[in-house]
Design an enzyme around this catalytic site. Sequence first.
Site, PDB file in Angstrom:
ATOM      1  CE1 TYR A   1      -3.719  -2.674   5.640  1.00 57.94           C
ATOM      2  CE2 TYR A   1      -3.316  -0.354   5.150  1.00 57.94           C
ATOM      3  CZ  TYR A   1      -3.553  -1.651   4.722  1.00 57.94           C
ATOM      4  OH  TYR A   1      -3.634  -1.919   3.380  1.00 57.94           O
TER       5      TYR A   1
ATOM      6  CE  LYS B   1      -1.464  -4.502   3.396  1.00 65.27           C
ATOM      7  NZ  LYS B   1      -1.780  -5.801   2.825  1.00 65.27           N
TER       8      LYS B   1
ATOM      9  CB  SER C   1      -0.846  -0.030   1.273  1.00 68.44           C
ATOM     10  OG  SER C   1      -1.474   1.205   1.483  1.00 68.44           O
TER      11      SER C   1
END
Length: 336
Positions: free
Chosen positions: A148, A152, A124
């Site tokens: 989050y 990643k 992302s």
Amino acid sequence: MKLLITGGAGYIGSHTTLELLNAGYEIVVVDNLCNSKEESLRRIQQLTGKSLVFYNVDLLDRKNLDTVFARESIESVIHFAGLKAVGESVKMPLDYYYNNITGTLNLCSIMSNYDIRTLIFSSSATVYGDPHTVPIKEDFPLNPTNPYGRTKFMIEEILKDLYNSDNRWNIALLRYFNPVGAHGSGRIGEDPNSTPNNLMPLIAQVAVGRGSILTVYGNDYPTPDGTGIRDYIHVVDLATGHLKTLNKIVKDPGFYIYNLGTGRGFSVLEVISAFEEISGKKIKYTIGERRSGDIAICYADPARANRELSWKTYFGINDMCVDMWRWQSLNPNGYE
Ligand code: NAD
Ligand code: WQD
């Protein structure tokens, strides 16, 4: 070629699976349906006239995941499965680290046991954090600002280590910018199991009467109209980016990182106005406080993907709104 698609029932996974089936790949989907519905897979098969194999399996369940590999002659994996809500990750960091990282570790170690080493991973733009300048290139410093984003980032590091330990691995990290829109048929689209957090689905819900008012998070950013600017990319363009990546890495194995974005930014007010024009609905909104953790401007430099993958985006902001609106109005309650 037989592909395993983890998270294939979800938003981006379902659109990519559809394109892969149309391109002639054999597809096995593994998804625990924690944020999706099996109906998306039924509709993909209807739309393509092709069938896929589905396993309702959690990546955390090593035994059942191993069984999938034992049964299916998988050659490559596209790994979408993961939890993705930024706000929730701040409240439940352990769930996010456990699900996203342990899920990926299980997947990679089982792949390795079965001698499968071709992997495309959904990363992302969030890994860049607040960039010092735009457009963002792949070699910019990484500085994720929430749990989050850190999952990643950590998975990217793990996959890099894995490749460095054994160059037979063949890995592409795809950093998506802001995926929006839906398939042109209006039959598949984004349908999270809880309230959406992203701008476009929230606008669509207000337009269809499922939400009453949108809060614009801040109009005092250093941008022309004061609202945040993002690089919205049509989910079908994103899906074709995966096909192009697969072609590339199968032909020319290695370790690759690509930004998948359009290279153009739109402000929150520009998106609202485009959606109003397309839908003919007035989107009621109010200006609120900035959302914690948000940045002013984020858009991609997609030149590397354009050049090395022969990939480019076809859909503009109006197409994104048209397709989002079609999906939302034909399916006001999602897949229910
Ligand atoms: P999504 O929630 O619609 O899809 C993810 C799918 O993974 C869901 O179907 C969910 O049920 C499944 N899943 C989650 N944990 C699982 C587990 N442990 N085992 C099996 N299945 C599991 O999300 P999406 O928008 O399609 O995102 C796909 C991927 O792309 C995610 O990894 C996400 O982090 C990443 N990504 C998304 C965006 C975005 O804005 N949508 C942007 C950048 C990156
Ligand atoms: C877009 C713009 C908001 C909602 C997130 C994740 C990122 C990636 C994509 C997974 C911003 C504004 C939003 C609202 C608003 N996901 N906004 N009112 O924050 O760019 O990125 O999704 O990897 O990691 O962080 O996307 O759609 O939430 O916001 O004004 O109700 O819309 O402030 O400027 P974001 P978004």
